[in-house]
Scaffold this active site. Sequence first.
Site, PDB file in Angstrom:
ATOM      1  N   ASP A 121      -6.803  -6.938   4.113  1.00 20.11           N
ATOM      2  CA  ASP A 121      -7.933  -6.251   3.466  1.00 20.11           C
ATOM      3  C   ASP A 121      -8.881  -7.280   2.848  1.00 20.11           C
ATOM      4  O   ASP A 121     -10.100  -7.230   3.050  1.00 20.11           O
ATOM      5  CB  ASP A 121      -7.382  -5.310   2.387  1.00 20.11           C
ATOM      6  CG  ASP A 121      -8.493  -4.591   1.634  1.00 20.11           C
ATOM      7  OD1 ASP A 121      -9.418  -4.095   2.288  1.00 20.11           O
ATOM      8  OD2 ASP A 121      -8.416  -4.535   0.393  1.00 20.11           O
ATOM      9  N   TYR A 125       0.800  -1.228   0.000  1.00 19.86           N
ATOM     10  CA  TYR A 125       0.000   0.000   0.000  1.00 19.86           C
ATOM     11  C   TYR A 125       0.831   1.275   0.000  1.00 19.86           C
ATOM     12  O   TYR A 125       0.265   2.366   0.111  1.00 19.86           O
ATOM     13  CB  TYR A 125      -0.912   0.009   1.230  1.00 19.86           C
ATOM     14  CG  TYR A 125      -2.205  -0.736   1.019  1.00 19.86           C
ATOM     15  CD1 TYR A 125      -2.205  -2.107   0.755  1.00 19.86           C
ATOM     16  CD2 TYR A 125      -3.432  -0.092   1.082  1.00 19.86           C
ATOM     17  CE1 TYR A 125      -3.383  -2.794   0.563  1.00 19.86           C
ATOM     18  CE2 TYR A 125      -4.617  -0.773   0.892  1.00 19.86           C
ATOM     19  CZ  TYR A 125      -4.586  -2.130   0.635  1.00 19.86           C
ATOM     20  OH  TYR A 125      -5.766  -2.804   0.443  1.00 19.86           O
ATOM     21  N   LYS A 161       1.974 -15.494   2.154  1.00 16.79           N
ATOM     22  CA  LYS A 161       2.119 -16.228   0.896  1.00 16.79           C
ATOM     23  C   LYS A 161       3.615 -16.490   0.714  1.00 16.79           C
ATOM     24  O   LYS A 161       4.206 -16.200  -0.325  1.00 16.79           O
ATOM     25  CB  LYS A 161       1.516 -15.364  -0.230  1.00 16.79           C
ATOM     26  CG  LYS A 161       1.260 -16.069  -1.529  1.00 16.79           C
ATOM     27  CD  LYS A 161       0.268 -17.217  -1.454  1.00 16.79           C
ATOM     28  CE  LYS A 161       0.354 -17.997  -2.772  1.00 16.79           C
ATOM     29  NZ  LYS A 161      -0.105 -19.362  -2.691  1.00 16.79           N
ATOM     30  N   ASP A 169     -12.979  -8.508   4.106  1.00 17.87           N
ATOM     31  CA  ASP A 169     -14.239  -8.489   3.341  1.00 17.87           C
ATOM     32  C   ASP A 169     -14.854  -9.888   3.296  1.00 17.87           C
ATOM     33  O   ASP A 169     -16.078 -10.039   3.331  1.00 17.87           O
ATOM     34  CB  ASP A 169     -14.011  -7.981   1.907  1.00 17.87           C
ATOM     35  CG  ASP A 169     -14.260  -6.473   1.788  1.00 17.87           C
ATOM     36  OD1 ASP A 169     -13.960  -5.750   2.750  1.00 17.87           O
ATOM     37  OD2 ASP A 169     -14.749  -6.021   0.732  1.00 17.87           O
ATOM     38  N   ASP A 184      -4.167 -18.316   0.641  1.00 19.57           N
ATOM     39  CA  ASP A 184      -5.148 -18.934  -0.266  1.00 19.57           C
ATOM     40  C   ASP A 184      -5.873 -20.081   0.441  1.00 19.57           C
ATOM     41  O   ASP A 184      -7.105 -20.214   0.382  1.00 19.57           O
ATOM     42  CB  ASP A 184      -4.488 -19.392  -1.580  1.00 19.57           C
ATOM     43  CG  ASP A 184      -3.236 -20.234  -1.380  1.00 19.57           C
ATOM     44  OD1 ASP A 184      -2.699 -20.293  -0.250  1.00 19.57           O
ATOM     45  OD2 ASP A 184      -2.763 -20.848  -2.366  1.00 19.57           O
TER      46      ASP A 184
HETATM   47  C1  IPM Z   1     -10.551  -0.620   3.180  1.00 19.92           C
HETATM   48  C2  IPM Z   1     -10.533  -0.196   1.733  1.00 19.92           C
HETATM   49  C3  IPM Z   1      -9.255   0.550   1.394  1.00 19.92           C
HETATM   50  C4  IPM Z   1      -8.099  -0.399   1.686  1.00 19.92           C
HETATM   51  C5  IPM Z   1      -9.205   1.100  -0.042  1.00 19.92           C
HETATM   52  C6  IPM Z   1     -10.323   2.083  -0.279  1.00 19.92           C
HETATM   53  C7  IPM Z   1      -7.895   1.730  -0.371  1.00 19.92           C
HETATM   54  O1  IPM Z   1     -10.717  -1.298   0.892  1.00 19.92           O
HETATM   55  O2  IPM Z   1     -10.473   0.248   4.060  1.00 19.92           O
HETATM   56  O3  IPM Z   1     -10.681  -1.820   3.433  1.00 19.92           O
HETATM   57  O4  IPM Z   1      -7.772  -1.243   0.849  1.00 19.92           O
HETATM   58  O5  IPM Z   1      -7.530  -0.300   2.773  1.00 19.92           O
HETATM   59 MN    MN Z   2     -11.178  -3.137   1.957  1.00 23.91          MN
END
Ligand code: IPM
Ligand code: MN
Length: 389
Positions: free
Chosen positions: A262, A154, A205, A266, A238
Site C-alpha cells: 500500500d 489488514y 522488513k 502511493d 525502508d
Molecule cells: C488503498 C487504500 C486502502 C488500503 C484503505 C482505504 C483501507 O489506501 O486502496 O490503497 O489501505 O488498502
Molecule cells: Mn492506499
Amino acid sequence: MTISPSVSSAPGAPSRPQRVAVIPGDGIGREVIGVALDVLDAVRAHASLDLAWDVLPWSADHYLATGETLPDGAAEQLQRDYDAILLGALGDPRVPNHAHARDILLGLRVKLDLYVNLRPVRLYDPSLCPLRTPDGTVPAIDFVVVRENTEGAYIGAGGSFRRGTEDEIAVEEAIHSRRGVERILRAAFELARREGRRRVTMADKSNAMRHSGGLWQRTFAEVRADYPEIEAEHRYVDALAMDLIIHPARYDVIVADNLFGDIVSDLGAGLQGSLGLAGSANVHPGGMAMFEPVHGSAPDIAGQGLANPMAAVLTAAMMLDHLGHADAAVALDAAVNDALNAGEVTPDLGGTLDTGAVGARLIARVGEALSPPAPPLAPAEADRAAGVR
Ligand code: IPM
Ligand code: MN
Ligand code: NAD
C-alpha cells in the site's frame, strides 16, 4: 499491462453482455467514476462492445441512511451476476471509524479472494515526474507493484484493552500464511514472465519482523528457483523507499505484503506526478476482479471539480483489458497519454481544466481513436442482411 484475462466465452455459447458492477462510493470517487462511465459509454458506442453496468449505492451516504455497509450475500451476488467490479473510493469524514470502507473495500477484497493487487507505475509524461537525475534527464519509470491483498496487517485481528486509561494497550495482529505468501510471490513472477519483465524485487522488513519476515524469505527462496530466467532480489522496505527515489528506473516488479505494498504504491503514484494517474486491479487470477484507482475519496477537494479523472479512466482501461477488449484498453491509455502531452489536465498536474472538461477531452480522443459508429443500413441492404428477398 496484462492482467491474465479471465473472461472467455465457450465456442457456440450464447453471447450475453458482459456485466460490470459499479460502486462509485464517496467523495471524488463519485466524480471520477462518473467520467470513467462516460468514457466507457463512448468506447461502447465506437467499438460496439456488449458491455452493461449497474451502479450500486454502497457508500457513506447509504450507510448513514440505512445502517447497511455491504448487504448480506453481496459478494456471492457479485460473483454470480457480474464479470468485473469498478469502484471509485470509500472514505468519509462523517464515518470516522471507516466502518463502511472496511466492509465494502477490504471486505470485497477478502470475500472475493482478490489476492493480487496490481498497481502499475508508469511515467506517462516525463515533465510530470518530480525527480531529475544529476544530468537533468528524467528517469524512465515503468514498474508494477504486486501487493498481497487479503492478509498481513489488514485482517482486523486484535483489540484494545484498558481503553481510555493511561494503561491502554492496542494489539493489531498481522497474519501471513504460507499459502498466501507463496501465491502472491508466484503471481509476481508470473507477471514478470508474461510481460517480459526481467527482475522481481521482494520487499519486507525481515530484519525487524522475524516471524513473518522469515516466512517471506524462505518462501521467496523456493519460488524464485522456479523462475531462473528472472532476476530475483530482496530489499528491506525502508531501503527500497529510498532507492525508489534515487534509482526508480531499475525496478520492474515489486512484490510486498498488504501494508508495505500500500505504502510503496502511493510512493509510485508520486513518481508519476499525481495520485490522479494511478490505476489498480484487485484480481483473483482466473476469476473475479475489482478495479479501482489507487487514490481515495479526497475529502479536501471533493465536490469542487478538482479531481483528476485519469486514474479512474486508466483503471477502466485495465478493466477492459481484463474483459478481453485489449484494443479499447489501448485506446483509453493513448487518450490519457495524448491529453497529458497536450496539457489537458486538472490542477494537480498544473492544469486549469476541471474534472468534467478533462473527461470531455478524453471522450473526444477516444472517439477519434476508435472506429466511428457504423451508419444505419439502407433498407435494401438491411433486407438482404436479414435474409429477406
Ligand atoms: C488503498 C487504500 C486502502 C488500503 C484503505 C482505504 C483501507 O489506501 O486502496 O490503497 O489501505 O488498502
Ligand atoms: Mn492506499
Ligand atoms: P487520498 O488519496 O484521498 O488523497 C490524498 C491527497 O491526494 C489529497 O490531497 C487529495 O486531494 C489528492 N488526490 C487524491 N486523488 C486525487 C485525484 N484524483 N485528483 C487530484 N488530487 C487527488 O488519500 P487520503 O486523503 O489519505 O484519504 C481520504 C479518504 O479516502 C480516507 O477515508 C481514506 O481511508 C480513503 N481512501 C480510500 C481508498 C479506496 O477506496 N480505494 C484509497 C485511499 C484512501
